[in-house]
Every structure is written in C-alpha cells, then in structure tokens.
Design a protein around this motif. Structure first.
Motif, short mmCIF file in Angstrom:
data_model
loop_
_atom_site.label_atom_id
_atom_site.label_comp_id
_atom_site.label_asym_id
_atom_site.label_seq_id
_atom_site.Cartn_x
_atom_site.Cartn_y
_atom_site.Cartn_z
N GLU A 61 0.81 -1.21 0.00
CA GLU A 61 0.00 0.00 0.00
C GLU A 61 0.85 1.27 0.00
OE1 GLU A 61 -3.81 -1.61 2.57
OE2 GLU A 61 -1.99 -1.03 3.65
N HIS A 66 -1.74 4.38 -3.63
CA HIS A 66 -2.42 4.79 -2.40
C HIS A 66 -1.91 6.10 -1.81
CE1 HIS A 66 -4.54 0.96 -2.15
NE2 HIS A 66 -3.40 0.37 -2.42
N LEU A 76 -7.26 5.93 2.16
CA LEU A 76 -6.59 4.74 2.72
C LEU A 76 -6.73 4.73 4.24
CD1 LEU A 76 -4.69 2.25 2.35
CD2 LEU A 76 -2.79 3.84 2.66
N LYS A 80 -8.83 2.04 6.60
CA LYS A 80 -8.15 1.26 7.65
C LYS A 80 -8.76 1.51 9.02
CE LYS A 80 -3.98 -0.05 5.55
NZ LYS A 80 -4.03 -1.46 5.81
#
Length: 83
Positions: A61, A66, A76, A80
């Motif tokens: 990532e 990202h 992102l 998360k």
C-alpha cells in the motif's frame, strides 16, 4: 475524511515543503509522481500515518496507488480506521 486530509496536508507542508504556499498543495496534488515524495520521504509519511492514526500501512500500500495525493492517503486511512 476532511480532518484526515487536514492533518496530512499540515504534515507534508511542515516536513517536506517548508515555506511553500499552503494553497499550492491541494487534495489532488501529485505527491510521488510530482516529485514531492521520494522513497525516504514516503517512508517518513508512512511512519507518520501509522503513529498519528493508529493504523498499519502494508508494504503493497506504500506506493503511488495509495499515496500519490492527500485525497488517496485520506481514503486509505479512513478505510483502515473503519476496518
């Protein structure tokens, strides 16, 4: 997500673009492809994201897919945090 963008914007300005006009750095400014972030500064950004937001950024990532804009970074982080 706006708060995430604001925190990331401030970090990038303070760490990597001191003295630059804050208005020049927008949510869609290309960071990696635009030459603002290189491999070392990208690593510093990842450490900031992990420590500041309490997330883990996986190796796959930590690239242009990202982290190339503040908007992508905020998406992102939001993903998360929601997981």
């Amino acid at each position: 997500m706006e708060a995430i963008e604001k925190d990331v914007h401030s970090f990038i300005l303070n760490e990597f673009l001191p003295g630059e006009d804050p208005a020049e750095l927008t949510a869609s400014t290309p960071l990696i492809t635009g030459g603002i972030l290189d491999s070392i500064t990208t690593l510093k950004l990842v450490v900031f994201l992990e420590e500041h937001f309490g997330i883990t950024v996986e190796a796959h990532e930590a690239g242009v897919e990202h982290l190339d804009s503040i908007r992508q970074i905020a998406e992102l982080v939001a993903e998360k945090k929601a997981a």
